[in-house]
Motif scaffolding. Structure first.
Motif, mmCIF file in Angstrom:
data_model
loop_
_atom_site.group_PDB
_atom_site.id
_atom_site.type_symbol
_atom_site.label_atom_id
_atom_site.label_comp_id
_atom_site.label_asym_id
_atom_site.label_seq_id
_atom_site.Cartn_x
_atom_site.Cartn_y
_atom_site.Cartn_z
ATOM 1 N N LYS A 1 58.029 59.868 20.652
ATOM 2 C CA LYS A 1 58.859 58.784 21.224
ATOM 3 C C LYS A 1 59.043 57.494 20.247
ATOM 4 O O LYS A 1 58.494 57.814 19.128
ATOM 5 C CB LYS A 1 57.774 58.282 22.528
ATOM 6 C CG LYS A 1 57.807 59.328 23.704
ATOM 7 C CD LYS A 1 56.785 58.750 24.384
ATOM 8 C CE LYS A 1 56.678 59.526 25.864
ATOM 9 N NZ LYS A 1 55.582 58.943 26.739
ATOM 10 N N SER B 1 66.008 58.958 19.485
ATOM 11 C CA SER B 1 64.554 59.066 20.022
ATOM 12 C C SER B 1 63.574 58.917 19.019
ATOM 13 O O SER B 1 62.377 58.608 19.329
ATOM 14 C CB SER B 1 64.252 60.194 20.919
ATOM 15 O OG SER B 1 64.537 61.470 20.247
ATOM 16 N N SER B 2 63.627 59.453 17.915
ATOM 17 C CA SER B 2 62.822 59.462 16.595
ATOM 18 C C SER B 2 63.389 59.922 15.391
ATOM 19 O O SER B 2 64.447 60.080 15.392
ATOM 20 C CB SER B 2 61.702 60.669 16.884
ATOM 21 O OG SER B 2 62.536 61.839 16.822
#
Length: 563
Positions: free
Chosen positions: A207, A26-27
């Motif tokens: 995000k 996700s990151s």
């Protein structure tokens, strides 16, 4: 020959995927957390004989992030500049900043005051981590920048009390590498790290489209600007690199040499992130120009992977001690940043037994666009095949897509690694001549051809950018500095091909009537305002410069003359 689709996919080795999952993590923070969990006790980074494990890196970066969040009250999206060579502090600060949700602004520590002032002001950066060797430059410009927090570190700050103290004393008093500076309110790195241990860390919500880096470049359209690289951009490029190289890599077992500075996007993505992703042991070389010391460090490392630019490989293969090394473990050599020359690639392979695989990229693409496949037998003069999940097309001067092989056109790129745009220039659209995008594709400014298998070869440069040892140099900047000299009427900068450095900067100058100026004095003037690699190596004085009928200087004509 006409072609359709993506012919390079048919040339991919069978174990290289056509597509990657750009959302596996996700990151970058998520990737980091998984890495330190999977490889906790393994060595992560070594520098000056000191090694940090993945677990130690986890702890140190947490402490750094906690201090940023609490003591400095930095918020998600704030910019932090990192101005240092390859030291253990770099990965600690890099991952600590990302874990705090900050945007990293990499800064070349050799920047002049003028260059540093521009980048810090443009990025609206209020915090900087800087090594004291370069603190004098910051002193000159501090009042002209938004900087509120200066974190000052020394070369030996992660080496332990005895070794670190000795190195810091040698650097300051024997080698005299620390010019006088005045930063009375600076926060000392070691103090920060001690305090950070006792502070709480709050994991931010990030995000994929959260901004991770402002990576400064000359840009594809000519003026210096910050490429906005998101977490997803960088993660996608890591997965793309992993897709093309993983068949020859072993998770948790590789030992990679990082001689290129991690502030350069090629080393940042490949050495700093890709090899972290697979749990590699990373040897950080602080000063690769000191070849004897560099080679001595290689002797005890038994490296399996190395990255570099053509100039570095060329110096190494001409070093007698390097030639004597044991290359039995070397399985992957990656060349980027500038064109790899045939004689260098072939001699490297002859000496080391490892193919030198050239790649191509640009900052706007995080940076990898194409790489030579791992199963190539040897040098073929190309920049390779597009990496997984990447589209590359060629367009002619009328922006029409070329559908014939071996037909030159400007390369345009589309993929998950492509930036969202330039910092503070979000309003640029496809109809604006300064936009880097064309129909959703990023323009590269490079003219290339593609063969039947999908190999791309650079044949020319559409823009006037000069490429010096893998670094972009734009003529406008050189010319503006030259024009600041009171004797200079006109100036034009061009790149001149040279065997060892890709190109060197040549400056063609017209003097004001009645004035005198020699080459030595003008070069000295340029050194005051330009990083060393941007300083002209050749100066030619003329009575006039070639121009169009509307008065535009014809740099291409000057470049053709010099070549």
């Amino acid at each position: 020959m006409p072609f359709t689709g993506k012919p390079w996919l048919n040339r991919y080795p069978a174990d290289v995927p056509a597509e990657i999952d750009a959302d596996k993590f996700s990151s970058l923070m998520h990737m980091f957390e998984q890495g330190v969990k999977d490889f906790a006790n393994a060595p992560a980074y070594t520098n000056f004989g000191k090694t940090l494990s993945y677990q130690e890196l986890d702890t140190l970066s947490r402490d750094f992030a906690a201090y940023l969040q609490n003591s400095l009250q930095l918020k998600v999206g704030d910019r932090i500049a990192l101005m240092m060579p390859n030291l253990l502090q770099y990965p600690v600060c890099l991952f600590g900043a990302l874990r705090a949700g900050l945007v990293v602004v990499n800064v070349n520590p050799l920047y002049t005051a003028r260059e540093l002032r521009h980048q810090l002001a443009d990025a609206q950066t209020d915090t900087i981590v800087i090594v004291d060797n370069f603190a004098h430059t910051l002193t000159e410009v501090l009042q002209d920048t938004p900087i509120k927090n200066v974190i000052l570190t020394r070369m030996g700050d992660h080496l332990g009390l005895v070794k670190g103290t000795v190195l810091n004393l040698v650097v300051k008093y024997i080698k005299k590498l620390i010019p006088a500076y005045a930063l009375p309110n600076a926060i000392h790195y070691q103090t920060l790290m001690r305090e950070g241990k006792n502070l709480s860390y709050t994991r931010p919500e990030l995000k994929g489209d959260s901004l991770a880096f402002l990576q400064y470049t000359g840009g594809t359209t000519g003026r210096s600007k910050g490429a906005m690289l998101s977490h997803r951009n960088m993660l996608a490029n890591v997965e793309q690199a992993l897709g093309v190289y993983q068949p020859v890599l072993s998770i948790g077992e590789e030992k990679v040499v990082t001689a290129l500075p991690l502030y350069h996007v090629f080393a940042l993505t490949v050495n700093g992130l890709l090899f972290f992703r697979i749990g590699a042991h990373n040897l950080l070389i602080t000063n690769p120009r000191d070849i004897p010391s560099f080679v001595r460090e290689l002797k005890g490392f038994d490296f399996s992977c190395i990255t570099g630019v053509n100039t570095l490989f060329n110096v190494l293969i001409n070093n007698d001690e390097f030639q004597k090394l044991d290359f039995g473990s070397l399985k992957l050599t990656i060349g980027g940043g500038m064109a790899v020359q045939r004689v260098v690639a072939e001699r490297w392979q002859s000496i080391t037994g490892s193919r030198l695989l050239e790649g191509y990229g640009l900052t706007e693409c995080s940076p990898l666009v194409t790489v030579c496949p791992y199963d190539m037998e040897g040098y073929n003069g190309s920049i390779g095949l597009p990496v997984c999940s990447t589209d590359v097309r060629l367009v002619d001067d009328n922006d029409q897509v070329i559908t014939l092989t071996h037909t030159p056109g400007e390369m345009e790129v589309k993929g998950p690694q492509v930036m969202s745009g330039y910092w503070l220039a979000e309003a640029l659209d496809a109809n604006n001549p300064d936009s880097p995008f064309h129909e959703g594709w990023v323009r590269t400014g490079d003219i290339a051809t593609m063969d039947e298998q999908g190999f791309f070869t650079i044949v020319d440069r559409k823009k006037d950018m000069i490429l010096v040892s893998g670094f972009n140099v734009f003529p406008n900047e050189i010319e503006q500095v030259a024009m600041q000299h009171p004797s200079v009427l006109e100036a034009a900068a061009v790149g001149v091909p040279q065997a060892d450095h890709g190109e060197i900067v040549k400056l063609v100058v017209v003097l004001k009537p009645g004035t005198q100026l020699d080459e030595k004095a003008l070069i000295a003037h340029c050194r005051e305002y330009l990083t060393a690699y941007k300083v002209p190596k050749v100066i030619e004085f003329r009575d006039e410069l070639p121009k169009t009928n509307v008065g535009k200087i014809l740099r291409r004509e000057l470049r053709d003359e010099a070549s």
